[in-house]
Scaffold this active site. Sequence first.
Site, PDB file in Angstrom:
ATOM      1  N   GLU A  41      63.745  54.926  -7.513  1.00  0.00           N
ATOM      2  CA  GLU A  41      64.766  53.826  -7.953  1.00  0.00           C
ATOM      3  C   GLU A  41      64.464  52.693  -8.505  1.00  0.00           C
ATOM      4  O   GLU A  41      65.288  51.762  -8.750  1.00  0.00           O
ATOM      5  CB  GLU A  41      66.130  54.122  -6.893  1.00  0.00           C
ATOM      6  CG  GLU A  41      66.314  55.558  -6.218  1.00  0.00           C
ATOM      7  CD  GLU A  41      67.958  55.273  -5.289  1.00  0.00           C
ATOM      8  OE1 GLU A  41      68.706  55.671  -5.447  1.00  0.00           O
ATOM      9  OE2 GLU A  41      66.709  55.002  -4.438  1.00  0.00           O
ATOM     10  N   HIS A  61      76.507  57.766  -2.941  1.00  0.00           N
ATOM     11  CA  HIS A  61      75.044  57.188  -2.616  1.00  0.00           C
ATOM     12  C   HIS A  61      74.474  56.102  -1.350  1.00  0.00           C
ATOM     13  O   HIS A  61      73.897  56.281  -0.314  1.00  0.00           O
ATOM     14  CB  HIS A  61      74.734  57.027  -4.591  1.00  0.00           C
ATOM     15  CG  HIS A  61      73.124  56.755  -3.548  1.00  0.00           C
ATOM     16  ND1 HIS A  61      72.429  56.147  -5.491  1.00  0.00           N
ATOM     17  CD2 HIS A  61      72.286  56.386  -3.128  1.00  0.00           C
ATOM     18  CE1 HIS A  61      71.318  56.503  -5.297  1.00  0.00           C
ATOM     19  NE2 HIS A  61      71.018  55.917  -3.546  1.00  0.00           N
ATOM     20  N   HIS A  64      71.379  53.490   2.057  1.00  0.00           N
ATOM     21  CA  HIS A  64      71.992  54.595   2.316  1.00  0.00           C
ATOM     22  C   HIS A  64      72.779  54.192   3.612  1.00  0.00           C
ATOM     23  O   HIS A  64      73.325  55.501   4.058  1.00  0.00           O
ATOM     24  CB  HIS A  64      71.156  55.683   1.905  1.00  0.00           C
ATOM     25  CG  HIS A  64      70.596  56.707   1.374  1.00  0.00           C
ATOM     26  ND1 HIS A  64      70.145  57.793   1.023  1.00  0.00           N
ATOM     27  CD2 HIS A  64      70.498  55.416  -0.329  1.00  0.00           C
ATOM     28  CE1 HIS A  64      69.479  57.181  -0.362  1.00  0.00           C
ATOM     29  NE2 HIS A  64      70.142  56.274  -0.885  1.00  0.00           N
TER      30      HIS A  64
HETATM   31 ZN   LIG Z   1      69.380  55.490  -2.879  1.00  0.00          ZN
END
Ligand SMILES: [Zn+2]
Length: 216
Positions: free
Chosen positions: A76, A159, A97
């Site tokens: 990410e 997400h 998360h």
């Molecule tokens: Zn993530």
Amino acid sequence: MNYLNIRTKIIDASLKAQRLGLIKGTSGNVSLRSEDGVVIAITPTSVPYEDLTPEMVPLVDYTGKQLEGECRPSTELPMHLAIMNARKDVNAVVHTHSKYSTILGNIGQPLPVCTIPLITYGPDPAPIVPFELPGSDELGRAVVKALGKKGSAVILELHGLLTVGADLDAAMSCTEYIEEGAQIALYCRLAGGAIKEIPPDKIRLAMEIWASGRAL
Ligand SMILES: [Zn+2]
């Protein structure tokens, strides 16, 4: 080894997020700009946080090129880089998360200002970013757009949560307060009541008072 300080902070913050139940397994990621502004440290991909050592934590430049570190950066990274390039006032990014924020995003319910700490983050503390694939440039662009010039947090649909701050403590506190607010909002709904919000005029007044350096 260079930049031991920020690499150690990345590990400490990741372990704290794990301890607080904000992340599971190797999910989530944290990045921190060096004090001289030259590099960014970020959590590596797919390494259990309890196994991390500072040497393993990647250092990258502003194009994402890895400069140091035994492990590869988080997948990410594009999202973190997009923010660091767009917001010079931001030195730390925390992505988790965390479950209650994720639920709010999944049901499309914006986070109301329903707790006192949330006042700090303005009338729309964590706008929801429409779903984009993790690791994509599209997600990075959407997050930057939703954060705007002053935003501290966004909820990523389907997400998780992303927060930013002038330092890692500020970004981590924001994560904790947004997640607490999301939990309270959802429990209010589960209890069958309406989610009450602090009135916008009171939020504006509180922000003016804080901006002037006074306490509430
Ligand atoms: Zn993530």
